[in-house]
Design an enzyme around this catalytic site. Structure first.
Site, PDB file in Angstrom:
ATOM      1  N   LYS A   1      -6.699   2.546   1.061  1.00  0.00           N
ATOM      2  CA  LYS A   1      -7.898   1.810   0.643  1.00  0.00           C
ATOM      3  C   LYS A   1      -7.544   0.329   0.479  1.00  0.00           C
ATOM      4  O   LYS A   1      -7.485  -0.390   1.452  1.00  0.00           O
ATOM      5  CB  LYS A   1      -8.490   2.448  -0.617  1.00  0.00           C
TER       6      LYS A   1
ATOM      7  N   SER B   1     -15.365   7.775  -7.620  1.00  0.00           N
ATOM      8  CA  SER B   1     -15.743   7.167  -6.346  1.00  0.00           C
ATOM      9  C   SER B   1     -17.217   7.272  -6.012  1.00  0.00           C
ATOM     10  O   SER B   1     -17.735   6.459  -5.254  1.00  0.00           O
ATOM     11  CB  SER B   1     -14.929   7.797  -5.208  1.00  0.00           C
TER      12      SER B   1
ATOM     13  N   HIS C   1      -9.362   4.522  -6.341  1.00  0.00           N
ATOM     14  CA  HIS C   1     -10.408   3.495  -6.329  1.00  0.00           C
ATOM     15  C   HIS C   1     -10.186   2.470  -7.443  1.00  0.00           C
ATOM     16  O   HIS C   1     -11.144   1.946  -8.014  1.00  0.00           O
ATOM     17  CB  HIS C   1     -11.780   4.146  -6.436  1.00  0.00           C
TER      18      HIS C   1
END
Length: 416
Positions: free
Chosen positions: A262, A203, A231
């Site tokens: 996310k 990240s 991610h």
């Protein structure tokens, strides 16, 4: 000395407590001054709108382009995602007031777990309040003093903390260094289980783990592979399944942990997906699962709809890839160093902590919301502004961000 000791002994409990509090205040204020003095103080900007490519920030007139959210697919404020959350809230209530194993499991929790398992092509899945909790709950429940875990040195803090909680033998290999991983695997042959733990996409640096090489080494040395896909889930790989799909090793990765907070709606929640017996064991032993309240129905509804949208049409994945290439190429042409590979995380490397903070502040004055990162979040001397591209950014948004970087970079001497 004797008089002082007698005097302290005669202090009333209230005065001793006050003295301890004063001591605490002094220690903490000293720590805070050290953070301010190092130029690494982090302030929280207050958003007064929904999350999205254009937001409103308290004290700043007009709209601000947001280039620092994990809202990779732009689903945080998607109307169908919002409607699904409202429907779940109406039908299933605000919350469960319970852990899952007491009276906190609803049909929507089980349905989402099954959907996650299908999405990742795994046998089963288990929900947590966050992926931090999923990482905290995995290693301690699975690994014993007979086992070993081998971890990339730049793994996310939640992986590091989760590994600390377990009693397995711990090996740390140099970042993305396969020769070092192989050496550690050879050393770990004496243990019962060997688990290689890595982020899929890192990240802070935007680089991607070499999963083909990791899986090959794991097979050679009889190890299992764990990947944190926070991610990557939703936007890496042809259908957004993550780095294992991107690199063609879906059937070689044993355990995946990821997040709903996310790309998949951006609310909250995390999960582990993998072999059914492992998931069953986590339901019996994983402390964050056993001792945390169930995910709120609205969060479950939003995440479930986000997965539906992703599985129905993956055109949005191609959109974010093209916009990422546009930003990276234009920034590099302007003279900036952008770390990582073709990932929507685009760390603009500056080196100096104070410079990254000051440039981020001046970017906000130009209508661009970005954040500077410095030690201890990243190593000393590796300060950067982390830019994150979203599928809902327009090409004009990206060009405006680059133009602002060039202006601010020249102002601060980061560009000639």
């Amino acid at each position: 000395m004797w008089v002082s000791s007698v005097w302290r002994a005669k202090l009333s409990p209230g005065r001793r407590a006050h003295s301890a509090l004063a001591q605490l205040r002094g220690i903490v204020e000293g720590e805070l001054e050290g953070i301010r003095g190092a130029g690494t103080w982090r302030s929280e900007r207050v958003i007064t709108s929904r999350q999205g490519p254009c937001i409103r920030v308290d004290g700043i007139p007009g709209g601000i382009l947001n280039f620092c959210a994990n809202n990779y697919l732009g689903l945080s404020s998607h109307p169908e995602v919002i409607q699904a959350g409202l429907q779940a809230l109406e039908e299933f209530g605000a919350g469960l007031s319970s852990t899952r194993f007491i009276c906190g499991t609803q049909s929507i929790h089980k349905n989402l777990e099954a959907k996650i398992a299908r999405f990742h092509q795994r046998e089963d899945a288990i929900l947590y309040p966050s992926c931090f909790d999923a990482n905290a709950g995995l290693f301690e429940a699975l690994l014993t003093p007979e086992d070993a875990v081998l971890s990339d040195e730049l793994n996310h803090a939640s992986i590091i903390d989760g590994i600390r909680l377990c009693k397995a033998h711990k090996y740390r290999y140099r970042h993305l260094d396969m020769a070092d991983l192989e050496a550690k695997l050879k050393e770990a042959q004496k243990h019962r289980l060997r688990l290689v733990a890595t982020d899929g996409a890192f990240s802070m640096d935007g680089d991607i783990a070499p999963l083909q090489e990791i899986c090959s080494l794991a097979a050679r040395y009889g190890a299992l592979v764990f990947v944190d896909e926070c991610h990557a889930t939703g936007f890496l790989g042809p259908t957004g399944r993550g780095t294992d799909e991107l690199l063609g090793v879906t059937d070689q990765v044993t355990i995946i942990n990821s997040t709903l907070g996310k790309a998949l709606g951006g609310a909250s929640g995390g999960y582990t997906t993998g072999p059914e017996p492992l998931i069953a064991l986590l339901r019996q032993r994983s402390r964050p699962y056993l001792f945390s309240n169930s995910l709120p129905p609205a969060v479950v509804g939003c995440a479930s709809k986000a997965l539906d949208l992703l599985m129905e049409d993956n055109a949005i994945i191609q959109s974010i890839a093209a916009k990422t290439r546009r930003f990276r190429s234009k920034m590099e042409a302007a003279g900036f160093t952008v770390s990582g590979a073709d990932h929507p995380i685009c760390p603009v490397m500056l080196g100096d902590a104070r410079l990254s903070s000051q440039m981020a502040d001046d970017m906000l004055k130009k209508g661009i919301f970005v954040i500077g990162f410095s030690y201890p979040v990243v190593p000393k001397g590796k300060a950067r502004i982390r830019v994150q591209i979203s599928a809902v950014h327009s090409e004009e948004d990206i060009d405006r961000c680059v133009e602002a970087f060039v202006e601010v970079g020249r102002l601060h001497g980061a560009l000639p």
